[in-house]
Design an enzyme around this catalytic site. Sequence first.
Site, PDB file in Angstrom:
ATOM      1  N   CYS A 111      51.803 -12.380  32.000  1.00  0.00           N
ATOM      2  CA  CYS A 111      51.962 -12.656  30.565  1.00  0.00           C
ATOM      3  C   CYS A 111      51.994 -14.155  30.337  1.00  0.00           C
ATOM      4  O   CYS A 111      52.826 -14.851  30.910  1.00  0.00           O
ATOM      5  CB  CYS A 111      53.258 -12.029  30.058  1.00  0.00           C
ATOM      6  N   ARG A 157      41.951  -7.021  31.022  1.00  0.00           N
ATOM      7  CA  ARG A 157      42.676  -7.607  29.888  1.00  0.00           C
ATOM      8  C   ARG A 157      43.769  -8.557  30.396  1.00  0.00           C
ATOM      9  O   ARG A 157      43.841  -9.709  30.006  1.00  0.00           O
ATOM     10  CB  ARG A 157      43.279  -6.470  29.042  1.00  0.00           C
ATOM     11  N   ASN A 204      50.299  -8.498  37.915  1.00  0.00           N
ATOM     12  CA  ASN A 204      50.789  -7.117  37.902  1.00  0.00           C
ATOM     13  C   ASN A 204      50.726  -6.537  39.297  1.00  0.00           C
ATOM     14  O   ASN A 204      50.029  -7.058  40.158  1.00  0.00           O
ATOM     15  CB  ASN A 204      49.880  -6.253  37.016  1.00  0.00           C
ATOM     16  N   HIS A 232      55.388  -5.922  37.460  1.00  0.00           N
ATOM     17  CA  HIS A 232      54.832  -7.216  37.880  1.00  0.00           C
ATOM     18  C   HIS A 232      55.294  -7.548  39.293  1.00  0.00           C
ATOM     19  O   HIS A 232      56.323  -7.050  39.749  1.00  0.00           O
ATOM     20  CB  HIS A 232      55.247  -8.317  36.900  1.00  0.00           C
ATOM     21  N   HIS A 250      55.238  -0.212  34.030  1.00  0.00           N
ATOM     22  CA  HIS A 250      54.359  -1.386  34.021  1.00  0.00           C
ATOM     23  C   HIS A 250      55.096  -2.458  34.823  1.00  0.00           C
ATOM     24  O   HIS A 250      56.099  -3.000  34.370  1.00  0.00           O
ATOM     25  CB  HIS A 250      54.123  -1.841  32.570  1.00  0.00           C
TER      26      HIS A 250
END
Length: 322
Positions: free
Chosen positions: A251, A17, A262, A220, A218
């Site tokens: 993003c 995704r 990520n 990056h 989460h």
Amino acid sequence: IMSDLPKSVRINEEGPREGFQFEKGPIPTARKIELIDSLGRTGLKQIQTVSFVPPKNVPGMADADDVVKGFTRAPGVRYTGLWLNDKGLARALASGKLDVKGTLSLTASEKFLLRNQKRTLKENIEAQHAMVRMYQEYKVPVERAGLMAAFGCNFAGDIPIPHVLDMIRQMLDIGTQYQLDLKVVSLADTMAWATPLSIKRVVGAVRDKYPQLQISLHLHDTRGMGIANAYAGMEMGVSIYDAAVAGLGGCPFAAHSGAAGNVCTEDLAFMCAEMGIETGIDLDKLIESALLAEQIVGHPLPGCVMKGGTLNRLRQKIREAA
């Protein structure tokens, strides 16, 4: 020396995704399916496959329904999707193939929120109420809360810890209002402002104030801090991480310069393996998936272990040569 580290870590894969929404050129549907199926054979327990968003906003997700239709579910793996509204949720449910759970989602930076979702903080809180009512109507369980830009923002700068705690409180208040049992809070370093010190400070503050919540990170890797931040999280007892195979993605609305990917799944899994932390992942198979991801996007990806290989391979070679 490792007594405080978790015994096992759960890595939630977001590469398909995150990566395919971020890539510039169109990627054939069949190749997206090929990567999802390859990841399903690695021992990963959760794979985020697509986001159900308007194609005009994220052209790379125009084929989301076809991707979901096409992949083969592996036993014991949860397959998830992302959505931002009732239309997206309806598509996820209609697929009949995804594990659909709801998340409350707020953003710590109003400036980023306005760019990302064209909403103010107040509008976003109202939108969460609407989302919960929708989840309850569709009988979708909600156990997670997520906070984007929890460590800093390219447009608003540093995010004060009291503000982070207050945003979590607002999500818990919504939970109480609708009798939700919120178990996990995901702290997202959406724009790669976190360092090991800020991870420890924010995670520590959240853990002290809300000890009932499990914390998920989460991260990056825009500034090369991803794996160091994950380690800092583990030192604080965090055992759930989002990651992207080969370091895919980022993003599209964050105004990054440099790689926005990520934290890399196989690099994280390698670190855990070498530290005796269980992930359930077959590292060799995961490296195959990473190399496949690089082949699919057609340009180098930032993952390191996919290039350097595992130490077990070298240990084996050395033993055979002895």
